[in-house]
Write an enzyme that holds these catalytic residues in place. Structure first.
Site, PDB file in Angstrom:
ATOM      1  N   HIS A 159      -6.284  -6.568   1.398  1.00  0.00           N
ATOM      2  CA  HIS A 159      -7.398  -5.661   1.662  1.00  0.00           C
ATOM      3  C   HIS A 159      -7.280  -4.493   0.702  1.00  0.00           C
ATOM      4  O   HIS A 159      -6.407  -3.639   0.868  1.00  0.00           O
ATOM      5  CB  HIS A 159      -7.367  -5.192   3.124  1.00  0.00           C
ATOM      6  CG  HIS A 159      -8.683  -4.680   3.598  1.00  0.00           C
ATOM      7  ND1 HIS A 159      -8.877  -3.400   4.054  1.00  0.00           N
ATOM      8  CD2 HIS A 159      -9.904  -5.283   3.672  1.00  0.00           C
ATOM      9  CE1 HIS A 159     -10.150  -3.233   4.401  1.00  0.00           C
ATOM     10  NE2 HIS A 159     -10.783  -4.369   4.174  1.00  0.00           N
ATOM     11  N   ASN A 167     -11.959 -11.120   6.789  1.00  0.00           N
ATOM     12  CA  ASN A 167     -10.597 -10.733   6.374  1.00  0.00           C
ATOM     13  C   ASN A 167      -9.582 -11.760   6.872  1.00  0.00           C
ATOM     14  O   ASN A 167      -8.564 -11.418   7.485  1.00  0.00           O
ATOM     15  CB  ASN A 167     -10.237  -9.341   6.916  1.00  0.00           C
ATOM     16  CG  ASN A 167     -10.969  -8.220   6.201  1.00  0.00           C
ATOM     17  OD1 ASN A 167     -11.617  -8.442   5.175  1.00  0.00           O
ATOM     18  ND2 ASN A 167     -10.888  -7.026   6.741  1.00  0.00           N
ATOM     19  N   ASP A 223     -10.315 -11.985  -0.227  1.00  0.00           N
ATOM     20  CA  ASP A 223     -10.510 -10.784  -1.045  1.00  0.00           C
ATOM     21  C   ASP A 223      -9.549 -10.855  -2.226  1.00  0.00           C
ATOM     22  O   ASP A 223      -8.330 -10.798  -2.028  1.00  0.00           O
ATOM     23  CB  ASP A 223     -10.224  -9.519  -0.233  1.00  0.00           C
ATOM     24  CG  ASP A 223     -11.295  -9.257   0.821  1.00  0.00           C
ATOM     25  OD1 ASP A 223     -12.176 -10.100   0.977  1.00  0.00           O
ATOM     26  OD2 ASP A 223     -11.212  -8.218   1.498  1.00  0.00           O
TER      27      ASP A 223
END
Length: 758
Positions: free
Chosen positions: A355, A311, A342
């Site tokens: 996210h 992340n 992402d």
């Protein structure tokens, strides 16, 4: 003011410099946090020439300060997301950004005129350069000067006994008043009742006299005054375990560290030179030769541990945290060679990064790739793996492919090296300066089939919902892994050596998988495989790359212990690098070696056909255990936990071993009452290390508290194979991984073979 301080390099540097005079006079600068948060603050450089003070005009007596030593770099113009967002309002020639070391956020500022902005930009850069160019003696001089300023309450350039008593408590030391007066009187040569000029320096020298090092020195010095070349050689051979190089190295140390020209001519070392050697990088516990790029970089990628981020776009937690390009800059500067993106469909046909199904902010995929292109190879020249978690439509995947192609240019690897598909992965050396895309790929490198514009395949493992990441996660999202997802040909074609595939079993991989195929594992799945089938996992990771990622339940962006996965050879053990703590200390410790290039060669037994099982290392043919003995002797200038003047720590030292399960161990010293300035332990801790090649040794200093949890003070983590035996200093790091100036532990390390199992 004391002449000794006025002549310090920092003070001389500040004299007459126009930029620093502007900074000392102060200026109203706009502090910008977002498009809507812009506040005027009064900034000025303090008299010490290294602290910047600032406050709001409405804040009364409240103010904030920071040290220029904490600033890593000054960026000029719109070189931050925040300043880019206000570019239409504030021209670039008014804007600059102070980037801090560690995990502290940037400070974005806007000046009232271009000349004022330039004065601050040039001034801070000069101060940073000056701080970085100081030698050890100048740093100590600066340290004395800082303490003098803090303790000289009435600013008369003299220090009476009351001020000295206050100073001792500020320095983390509760000294008996009678003894303190004795030291004060010894230093007060003028008998004036105050310390000034050289008297304060003399008081500091008395206070910081290293009796522990003098004892070591006198053990080898026949006359107690100097070490002859032969005596220094004996010390290096017997204590520092340097062997045959001792004589040559002894002369080098005298030339490098001995301050007395007379002693140099006599080929001897005084106690001052001896101390300078032992507190230098050569006297540190981490072998400085291991800090340079020294490993073979021509082995297949699967033979290396690779510094990796999870992340990467997040600055904070993964529920409501800020997504930022700055997070990628920080990760890459730390040496990360695998970063995660992402991707989700965004407005206006532009993919966004965040996210998914949470309240984290969104940033443009375009901006992430631009940042990657700019910073990928500033800390290391070796390849960067871009781990793509793809949730985009085919249309926006095409946009992603186009952006990757146009922004990264020749940095992006588009086809196998030399057009050849080999039986093993290329090496970091072969892939220097290249960015590799890790994502799903339709077909293989060997196939020449023509793909259609759209193809379907299973969603990547990362999309498997180990847990919901937000309360409002939809039922549709929870079923992602049961669906088929479409992939664009353009994006698929950019995947070369890091094709994401579902993991079936080790047997299946051995029979069917290609070297360029890699799987991702949740931490729980990887841990179970490591425990149940460790040897097979090691063999698998000798041929193919494996990526491990944190549990979805870690909504606070906490981390798992990476050691368990390194023990079975997992290369890409992805951590939330924005979250400080034990796990990141281990990661930083492992990757501190080999030039901090982000790649560390795995032990030989993880790259060949040896049947190594981390759960039973003694069954391995090459098994040899070692005994590690650490005498914790003393501490120097340990940091305060509570910044109140009267608060003094009760320090203890804990040594922790991380490695295979049989090596996991912790031992600690007793605590020392009310002394963080020069505590003395002289306690020995012993460990048996079964797999030295995988072990990490972590030194932790804590403030003992019988009523509650001990407070963290500092730590240092070192790979066992990088330890220098003998009398060594450990230079402590903060929770953020930044250096704590002059804060050290003094230890004696002995490493020997275990003849009989203990």
């Amino acid at each position: 003011m004391c002449q000794v301080f006025m002549d310090s390099p920092q003070s001389l540097f500040a004299k007459g410099d126009k930029d620093l005079q502007v900074m000392k006079a102060g200026a109203m600068l706009k502090k910008v946090k977002s498009k809507s948060w812009k506040k005027q603050r009064h900034f000025r450089l303090q008299e010490d020439g290294r602290t910047i003070w600032y406050k709001s005009r409405w804040a009364g007596t409240g103010h904030s300060t920071f040290s220029v030593a904490d600033v890593e770099v000054v960026r000029e113009g719109h070189q931050s997301e925040v300043l880019l967002s206000v570019a239409e309002e504030f021209p670039a020639d008014l804007c600059f950004t102070l980037v801090f070391r560690g995990r502290r956020g940037n400070l974005d500022l806007v000046a009232e005129s271009p000349s004022e902005a330039q004065a601050w930009i040039r001034g801070v850069r000069k101060l940073i350069q000056n701080a970085e160019s100081m030698d050890d003696k100048e740093r100590v001089d600066q340290w004395i000067w800082d303490w003098f300023q803090k303790a000289d309450k009435n600013k008369d350039g003299r220090m009476n006994f009351k001020e000295v008593r206050t100073l001792l408590k500020m320095m983390n030391m509760d000294m008996n008043e009678e003894y303190a007066l004795h030291l004060f009187t010894l230093a007060d040569k003028s008998k004036s009742g105050c310390l000034e000029n050289e008297e304060f320096v003399q008081f500091y020298k008395i206070l910081t006299e290293r009796k522990d090092m003098r004892r070591v020195f006198q053990d080898y010095s026949r006359d107690g005054q100097t070490l002859t070349l032969a005596e220094l050689k004996d010390f290096l051979m017997q204590e520092q375990q340097e062997g045959e190089r001792s004589r040559e190295h002894a002369q080098e140390l005298i030339d490098r560290y001995e301050p007395s020209e007379t002693a140099k001519k006599q080929r001897a070392m005084s106690i001052d030179g001896f101390q300078m050697y032992l507190v230098s990088p050569e006297g540190a516990i981490l072998d400085p030769q291991r800090l340079t790029l020294n490993q073979d970089m021509s082995r297949p990628l699967s033979h290396y541990f690779i510094c990796s981020s999870h992340n990467t776009y997040l600055m904070e937690d993964q529920l409501r945290g800020q997504s930022s390009q700055e997070a990628y800059i920080q990760a890459l500067k730390r040496g990360c060679r695998c970063v995660e993106v992402d991707c989700w469909d965004g407005p206006n046909g532009e993919p966004v990064v965040y996210h998914g199904h949470t309240f984290t902010s969104k940033i443009l995929f375009r901006d992430v790739i631009t940042t990657l292109g700019e910073y990928a190879f500033k800390a290391s020249e070796f390849p960067v793996i871009l781990s793509l978690e793809n949730h985009c439509s085919v249309e926006q995947q095409r946009v992603m492919a186009q952006l990757l192609d146009t922004i990264l240019g020749d940095m992006l690897l588009r086809e196998p090296l030399d057009g050849l598909v080999l039986q093993e992965l290329p090496s970091p050396h072969d892939l220097k300066g290249k960015i590799l895309l890790k994502a799903k790929k339709i077909g293989g490198l060997e196939e020449s089939e023509t793909l259609t514009d759209e193809a379907t395949d299973e969603v990547s493992d990362e999309a498997e919902p180990e847990s919901p990441s937000a309360e409002n996660l939809s039922a549709e999202a929870l079923c992602l892994h049961d669906k088929k997802s479409k992939f664009s040909r353009e994006l698929s074609d950019l995947v070369v050596y890091c094709k994401s595939v579902h993991f079936h079993s080790f047997e299946y991989s051995r029979l069917h998988s290609k070297c360029y195929e890699m799987s991702s594992f949740s931490e729980s799945k990887a841990r179970k495989l490591a425990k149940d089938t460790g040897t097979e996992f090691v063999h698998h990771n000798s041929r193919q790359l494996s990526r491990v990622y944190p549990s979805g339940m870690r909504t606070d962006s906490s981390n798992y212990n990476p050691q368990d996965l390194w023990n079975v050879g997992c290369q890409i053990v992805a951590l939330n690098v924005q979250t400080a703590g034990l796990e990141m200390d281990l990661n930083d410790g492992l990757f501190s070696q080999n030039g901090c290039c982000g790649y560390v060669l795995k032990p030989d037994f993880m790259m060949n056909d040896d049947s190594f099982d981390p759960e039973r290392p003694q069954d391995w043919d090459g098994y040899t255990s070692l005994q590690l003995s650490i005498q914790v002797i003393s501490g120097q200038q340990l940091p305060k936990v509570n910044q109140k003047e009267g608060s003094i720590v009760d320090p203890l030292v804990r040594v922790e071993i991380y490695g295979v399960s049989q090596d996991q161990a912790k031992q600690e010293t007793s605590y020392i009452d009310n002394n963080g300035f020069n505590p003395l332990w002289n306690e020995t801790l012993n460990f048996i290390i079964h797999v030295p090649e995988l072990a990490l040794v972590r030194f932790v200093v804590e403030d003992y508290d019988k009523a509650s949890r001990n407070d963290f003070m500092g730590q240092f983590t070192v790979p066992f194979t990088c330890i220098q035996p003998g009398y060594r200093h450990i230079h402590l790091l903060s929770k953020d991984g930044t250096a704590i100036p002059l804060s050290t532990l003094f230890v004696n390390v002995k490493i020997s073979e275990v003849t009989t199992e203990v």
